[in-house]
Write a protein that holds these residues in place. Structure first.
Motif, PDB file in Angstrom:
ATOM      1  N   VAL A 213      10.549  -7.313   7.441  1.00 20.87           N
ATOM      2  CA  VAL A 213      10.700  -8.651   8.014  1.00 20.87           C
ATOM      3  C   VAL A 213       9.453  -9.009   8.811  1.00 20.87           C
ATOM      4  O   VAL A 213       8.960 -10.131   8.749  1.00 20.87           O
ATOM      5  CB  VAL A 213      11.956  -8.735   8.912  1.00 20.87           C
ATOM      6  CG1 VAL A 213      12.067 -10.101   9.567  1.00 20.87           C
ATOM      7  CG2 VAL A 213      13.199  -8.458   8.099  1.00 20.87           C
ATOM      8  N   GLN A 214       8.960  -8.041   9.577  1.00 17.88           N
ATOM      9  CA  GLN A 214       7.686  -8.260  10.258  1.00 17.88           C
ATOM     10  C   GLN A 214       6.992  -6.929  10.499  1.00 17.88           C
ATOM     11  O   GLN A 214       7.595  -5.885  10.319  1.00 17.88           O
ATOM     12  CB  GLN A 214       7.876  -9.027  11.549  1.00 17.88           C
ATOM     13  CG  GLN A 214       8.743  -8.346  12.560  1.00 17.88           C
ATOM     14  CD  GLN A 214       8.837  -9.197  13.820  1.00 17.88           C
ATOM     15  OE1 GLN A 214       8.131 -10.165  13.997  1.00 17.88           O
ATOM     16  NE2 GLN A 214       9.738  -8.816  14.700  1.00 17.88           N
ATOM     17  N   GLY A 215       5.718  -6.998  10.897  1.00 24.05           N
ATOM     18  CA  GLY A 215       4.944  -5.767  11.080  1.00 24.05           C
ATOM     19  C   GLY A 215       4.088  -5.530   9.856  1.00 24.05           C
ATOM     20  O   GLY A 215       4.391  -6.003   8.770  1.00 24.05           O
ATOM     21  N   GLU A 216       3.013  -4.775  10.072  1.00 24.16           N
ATOM     22  CA  GLU A 216       2.044  -4.514   9.002  1.00 24.16           C
ATOM     23  C   GLU A 216       2.547  -3.372   8.119  1.00 24.16           C
ATOM     24  O   GLU A 216       2.929  -2.317   8.620  1.00 24.16           O
ATOM     25  CB  GLU A 216       0.712  -4.118   9.670  1.00 24.16           C
ATOM     26  CG  GLU A 216      -0.516  -4.293   8.826  1.00 24.16           C
ATOM     27  CD  GLU A 216      -0.804  -5.760   8.466  1.00 24.16           C
ATOM     28  OE1 GLU A 216      -1.249  -5.971   7.327  1.00 24.16           O
ATOM     29  OE2 GLU A 216      -0.584  -6.655   9.302  1.00 24.16           O
ATOM     30  N   LEU A 217       2.553  -3.604   6.811  1.00 27.13           N
ATOM     31  CA  LEU A 217       2.908  -2.516   5.896  1.00 27.13           C
ATOM     32  C   LEU A 217       1.667  -1.672   5.631  1.00 27.13           C
ATOM     33  O   LEU A 217       0.553  -2.198   5.612  1.00 27.13           O
ATOM     34  CB  LEU A 217       3.454  -3.093   4.591  1.00 27.13           C
ATOM     35  CG  LEU A 217       4.884  -3.628   4.681  1.00 27.13           C
ATOM     36  CD1 LEU A 217       5.170  -4.644   3.579  1.00 27.13           C
ATOM     37  CD2 LEU A 217       5.882  -2.489   4.614  1.00 27.13           C
ATOM     38  N   PRO A 218       1.832  -0.353   5.440  1.00 29.73           N
ATOM     39  CA  PRO A 218       0.650   0.494   5.231  1.00 29.73           C
ATOM     40  C   PRO A 218      -0.041   0.186   3.901  1.00 29.73           C
ATOM     41  O   PRO A 218       0.590  -0.341   2.984  1.00 29.73           O
ATOM     42  CB  PRO A 218       1.226   1.906   5.235  1.00 29.73           C
ATOM     43  CG  PRO A 218       2.656   1.749   4.878  1.00 29.73           C
ATOM     44  CD  PRO A 218       3.089   0.404   5.376  1.00 29.73           C
ATOM     45  N   ALA A 219      -1.334   0.561   3.806  1.00 29.82           N
ATOM     46  CA  ALA A 219      -2.076   0.320   2.573  1.00 29.82           C
ATOM     47  C   ALA A 219      -1.678   1.320   1.496  1.00 29.82           C
ATOM     48  O   ALA A 219      -1.743   1.022   0.305  1.00 29.82           O
ATOM     49  CB  ALA A 219      -3.572   0.419   2.847  1.00 29.82           C
ATOM     50  N   GLN A 220      -1.265   2.517   1.908  1.00 27.77           N
ATOM     51  CA  GLN A 220      -0.934   3.598   0.975  1.00 27.77           C
ATOM     52  C   GLN A 220       0.285   4.351   1.468  1.00 27.77           C
ATOM     53  O   GLN A 220       0.467   4.478   2.678  1.00 27.77           O
ATOM     54  CB  GLN A 220      -2.093   4.622   0.919  1.00 27.77           C
ATOM     55  CG  GLN A 220      -3.360   4.147   0.270  1.00 27.77           C
ATOM     56  CD  GLN A 220      -3.186   3.846  -1.207  1.00 27.77           C
ATOM     57  OE1 GLN A 220      -2.370   4.466  -1.878  1.00 27.77           O
ATOM     58  NE2 GLN A 220      -3.923   2.872  -1.713  1.00 27.77           N
ATOM     59  N   PRO A 221       1.088   4.921   0.544  1.00 27.18           N
ATOM     60  CA  PRO A 221       2.164   5.804   1.017  1.00 27.18           C
ATOM     61  C   PRO A 221       1.610   7.165   1.428  1.00 27.18           C
ATOM     62  O   PRO A 221       0.551   7.575   0.948  1.00 27.18           O
ATOM     63  CB  PRO A 221       3.072   5.939  -0.208  1.00 27.18           C
ATOM     64  CG  PRO A 221       2.231   5.616  -1.386  1.00 27.18           C
ATOM     65  CD  PRO A 221       1.095   4.760  -0.924  1.00 27.18           C
ATOM     66  N   GLU A 222       2.355   7.831   2.294  1.00 33.94           N
ATOM     67  CA  GLU A 222       1.997   9.198   2.700  1.00 33.94           C
ATOM     68  C   GLU A 222       2.772  10.143   1.778  1.00 33.94           C
ATOM     69  O   GLU A 222       3.980   9.969   1.601  1.00 33.94           O
ATOM     70  CB  GLU A 222       2.453   9.363   4.155  1.00 33.94           C
ATOM     71  CG  GLU A 222       2.322  10.733   4.743  1.00 33.94           C
ATOM     72  CD  GLU A 222       3.137  10.841   6.055  1.00 33.94           C
ATOM     73  OE1 GLU A 222       3.723  11.898   6.289  1.00 33.94           O
ATOM     74  OE2 GLU A 222       3.193   9.827   6.806  1.00 33.94           O
TER      75      GLU A 222
END
Ligand code: COA
Ligand code: MG
Length: 234
Positions: A213-222
């Motif tokens: 809903v909000q917040g930055e999603l990571p560029a890559q999964p861990e």
């Protein structure tokens, strides 16, 4: 901080690992695992809960065995003791995937890619998504189909209402390129919703999408390994 974690599910787990994991999940999960016809389904289900327990234990400061789960009316799990800690899990093919962190609802979907019948899109997608898919070259249609499918699933999983929210009541389409990647947004009832999206192939056979809903999603999964999962449980 929102993170996406993925764990590869092996074709066969050594018995010592399997009994160790079974002893760390809920009684309901153990019972469900014993009923699956295919061992791969049992592995995905149990490892999904294991990854969730280890990560949520780190997030909450509670021990893994202190965590218990409830589900909303549509089946979306939440922590009984900390219902405000957002997380969501998905499993398909050789992977389980978990999204967690931040302050608002999250959704994730992973799908094993298989040859598709594009008529499925007409049954499930909105008309603007069908048009977008039909405009793709034949070579990119499968990739686009799975992107849309997993993105839509990640959105309904973030909202938490499952398939009681009609899949053609909203459309997820790309806006433009952001950092060299397509930037996706969702329109429902003619309004752009504020959710953000992640969409990337995880490997040649699996597509991954996530929604916040909000917040930055990571560029890559861990990538989490079975060994690190066990180490975190000790
Ligand atoms: N909202 C969010 N998460 C939910 C949920 C809900 N209403 N109900 C279950 N979940 C979680 C659970 O953790 C579940 O795993 P668990 O039962 O092992 O704990 C996990 O989501 C399953 O997700 P996934 O592996 O991605 O399964 P799925 O894609 O088969 O189903 C559903 C996801 C159940 C939420 C639901 O959306 C569904 O039935 N989808 C059918 C697929 C479909 O038609 N998709 C069309 C996309 S265009
Ligand atoms: Mg799914």
């Amino acid at each position: 901080m929102i993170k996406i974690q993925v764990l590869r599910v092996p074709a066969t787990l050594p018995e010592t690992y399997w009994s160790y994991f079974l002893s760390h999940v809920s009684a309901e999960r153990r019972e469900q695992a014993s009923r699956f016809v295919h061992q791969a389904d049992a592995y995905r289900s149990v490892l999904g809960e294991m990854l969730t327990r280890v990560t949520l234990s780190q997030l909450t400061g509670l021990r893994s065995d202190e965590l218990s789960f409830t589900r909303n009316a549509y089946g979306k799990p939440a922590l009984s003791n900390n219902p405000d800690v957002p997380f969501n899990v998905s499993h398909s093919g050789e992977w389980v995937a978990l999204i967690s962190g931040g302050t608002d609802e999250l959704g994730i979907d992973i799908e094993k890619v298989a040859p598709i019948d594009l008529q499925i899109a007409e049954r499930f997608f909105s008309s603007s998504e069908c048009q977008f898919l039909a405009a793709m070259s034949v070579e990119t249609q499968q990739d686009t189909f799975y992107r849309l499918w997993t993105l839509k699933e990640s959105y309904i999983k973030a909202v938490g209402m499952g398939l009681s929210m009609p899949l053609n009541s909203f459309a997820i389409l790309p806006n433009n390129l952001k950092h060299g990647e397509l930037d996706w947004s969702c329109k429902q009832d003619g309004q752009i919703v504020r959710h953000r999206f992640y969409s990337q192939p995880l490997d040649e056979q699996h597509m991954l999408a996530a929604c916040a809903v909000q917040g930055e999603l990571p560029a890559q999964p861990e990538i989490v390994t079975l060994e690190s999962l066990c180490a975190e449980l000790v």
